[in-house]
Design a protein around this motif. Structure first.
Motif, PDB file in Angstrom:
ATOM      1  N   GLY A  66       0.803  -1.219   0.000  1.00 49.12           N
ATOM      2  CA  GLY A  66       0.000   0.000   0.000  1.00 49.12           C
ATOM      3  C   GLY A  66       0.837   1.270   0.000  1.00 49.12           C
ATOM      4  O   GLY A  66       1.980   1.303  -0.435  1.00 49.12           O
ATOM      5  N   GLY A  67       0.243   2.321   0.555  1.00 44.47           N
ATOM      6  CA  GLY A  67       0.883   3.628   0.519  1.00 44.47           C
ATOM      7  C   GLY A  67       1.684   3.973   1.754  1.00 44.47           C
ATOM      8  O   GLY A  67       1.978   5.159   1.975  1.00 44.47           O
ATOM      9  N   LEU A  68       2.057   2.975   2.554  1.00 47.98           N
ATOM     10  CA  LEU A  68       2.771   3.270   3.801  1.00 47.98           C
ATOM     11  C   LEU A  68       4.107   3.971   3.545  1.00 47.98           C
ATOM     12  O   LEU A  68       4.401   5.014   4.133  1.00 47.98           O
ATOM     13  N   MET A  69       4.926   3.409   2.660  1.00 38.95           N
ATOM     14  CA  MET A  69       6.229   4.008   2.370  1.00 38.95           C
ATOM     15  C   MET A  69       6.072   5.384   1.732  1.00 38.95           C
ATOM     16  O   MET A  69       6.772   6.337   2.105  1.00 38.95           O
ATOM     17  N   LEU A  70       5.175   5.491   0.777  1.00 37.77           N
ATOM     18  CA  LEU A  70       4.943   6.777   0.111  1.00 37.77           C
ATOM     19  C   LEU A  70       4.499   7.827   1.109  1.00 37.77           C
ATOM     20  O   LEU A  70       5.005   8.953   1.128  1.00 37.77           O
ATOM     21  N   GLY A  71       3.561   7.467   1.976  1.00 36.10           N
ATOM     22  CA  GLY A  71       3.058   8.414   2.960  1.00 36.10           C
ATOM     23  C   GLY A  71       4.089   8.781   4.004  1.00 36.10           C
ATOM     24  O   GLY A  71       4.244   9.954   4.350  1.00 36.10           O
ATOM     25  N   ALA A  72       4.815   7.786   4.495  1.00 37.32           N
ATOM     26  CA  ALA A  72       5.800   8.032   5.562  1.00 37.32           C
ATOM     27  C   ALA A  72       6.951   8.890   5.077  1.00 37.32           C
ATOM     28  O   ALA A  72       7.465   9.733   5.819  1.00 37.32           O
ATOM     29  N   ILE A  73       7.377   8.694   3.830  1.00 39.07           N
ATOM     30  CA  ILE A  73       8.559   9.384   3.314  1.00 39.07           C
ATOM     31  C   ILE A  73       8.227  10.748   2.715  1.00 39.07           C
ATOM     32  O   ILE A  73       8.923  11.733   2.960  1.00 39.07           O
ATOM     33  N   PHE A  74       7.140  10.825   1.944  1.00 37.43           N
ATOM     34  CA  PHE A  74       6.885  12.037   1.167  1.00 37.43           C
ATOM     35  C   PHE A  74       5.677  12.855   1.616  1.00 37.43           C
ATOM     36  O   PHE A  74       5.622  14.049   1.337  1.00 37.43           O
ATOM     37  N   MET A  75       4.702  12.237   2.279  1.00 38.17           N
ATOM     38  CA  MET A  75       3.480  12.958   2.618  1.00 38.17           C
ATOM     39  C   MET A  75       3.501  13.470   4.061  1.00 38.17           C
ATOM     40  O   MET A  75       3.232  14.644   4.322  1.00 38.17           O
ATOM     41  N   ALA A  76       3.834  12.602   4.989  1.00 36.09           N
ATOM     42  CA  ALA A  76       3.830  12.986   6.403  1.00 36.09           C
ATOM     43  C   ALA A  76       4.946  13.957   6.736  1.00 36.09           C
ATOM     44  O   ALA A  76       4.866  14.678   7.736  1.00 36.09           O
TER      45      ALA A  76
END
Length: 331
Positions: free
Chosen positions: A255-265
């Motif tokens: 899912g989007g865990l890596m994307l969210g943790a690195i770039f969104m949050a």
């Protein structure tokens, strides 16, 4: 008490700027973007270009004609919003829906609050969540990788997160046998179904972006590590207690865990200022993501978790506010 010494000008400039950091994030996104083009082909190209172009247009036009200010789209923030929005979308989403998402992301999520530096919520996630709740069928249709010349007519399949959700719902741990292994998830290969959004396709490419941003000191490790670590620990404990829950490697690489943790949050504007605050913020995002994924209605919870914690950022900053220079501690 020591003396605060300020030397005469000229002072050395650290070389940091909004433009430098914004374009640095764009560079960090390039590995994941290139991999998405390789895996999804035409669909990823169309969605990404449409999202970036629409975000830049809406920011320029709103700034110039509604806010009556000089447009500042060259700072790179609109490009980042467009890229991050596209990476949170399936590669077969119609262009008109991408444009609607861009309008909500820029018009509602960013410019309504005064533009860059004033928005309380991550603009790309505002656009993504609006599309998800308004057009759930289109936003949860996941094309299979490898259909390079197909766009709207691409074949779709189940994602790893949907497999995990079905296993919990039915109580059948054998369904987890259909999950790709850790190596396949790291590289974005799902032989049994869909991969997910454009930006979820390859965790390794996202980790390369993380390494670049840490090297350039665009972000610190506190938020990504606290999010990923929290989900890893919670999912590991649940997997030990009941094998119907997926193993921790599947949780953090799906899912989007890596994307969210690195770039969104890690968005500067919507995340806490202090390292202690960032650790609290990240741990709570990880906790909320795990709860929504496993017991909520949606298989994915990363976007909702980040937006919820965006709202709590001012409270966290107040709680962990550093002591002012020369301030006497209260007894």
């Amino acid at each position: 008490m020591g003396n605060l010494i300020v030397s005469l000008s000229p002072h050395a400039h650290g070389g940091d700027s909004v433009e430098r950091n914004m374009w640095g994030v764009v560079i960090a996104l390039l590995p994941a973007l290139i991999v998405s083009f390789v895996y999804f082909g035409l669909g990823a190209v169309v969605v990404s270009l449409a999202s970036v172009a629409a975000c830049m247009f809406f920011e320029w036009s709103i700034t110039k004609y509604i806010m009556k200010k000089e447009p500042t789209i060259i700072d790179g923030s609109a490009v980042i919003t467009g890229l991050l929005l596209s990476m949170n979308l399936p590669s077969n989403l119609p262009v008109w829906l991408v444009i609607v998402g861009a309008l909500v992301a820029i018009g509602v999520g960013k410019m309504t609050f005064g533009g860059l530096g004033n928005n309380p919520f991550n603009p790309a996630l505002v656009g993504r969540c609006f599309l998800l709740v308004s057009f759930p069928a289109q936003m949860t249709s996941w094309p299979l990788a490898g259909q390079l010349t197909k766009y709207l007519d691409a074949e779709t399949g189940a994602t790893p997160l949907s497999i995990m959700k079905n296993a919990i719902k039915t109580g059948d741990a054998s369904l987890l046998d259909n999950l790709p292994d850790a190596t396949q998830l790291l590289l974005g290969m799902n032989p049994n179904g869909g991969v997910g959004t454009i930006g979820e396709v390859c965790a390794l490419a996202l980790l390369l972006g993380l390494a670049y941003m840490l090297w350039k000191k665009i972000i610190t490790w506190h938020i990504p590590v606290s999010i990923i670590g929290t989900v890893f620990v919670l999912s590991g404990l649940m997997h030990i207690a009941n094998p119907v829950y997926a193993n921790p490697f599947a949780e953090i690489l799906s899912g989007g865990l890596m994307l969210g943790a690195i770039f969104m949050a890690t968005d500067y504007v919507t995340s806490p200022m202090t390292h202690k605050g960032q650790l609290i913020y990240g741990a709570l995002i990880g906790f909320l993501t795990f709860v929504i994924r496993n017991w909520g209605s949606y298989p994915e919870g990363m976007s909702f978790a980040i937006l919820i914690m965006n709202a709590f950022t001012p409270l966290i900053d107040t709680y962990v506010k550093p002591k002012r220079y020369g301030e006497v501690a209260k007894k």
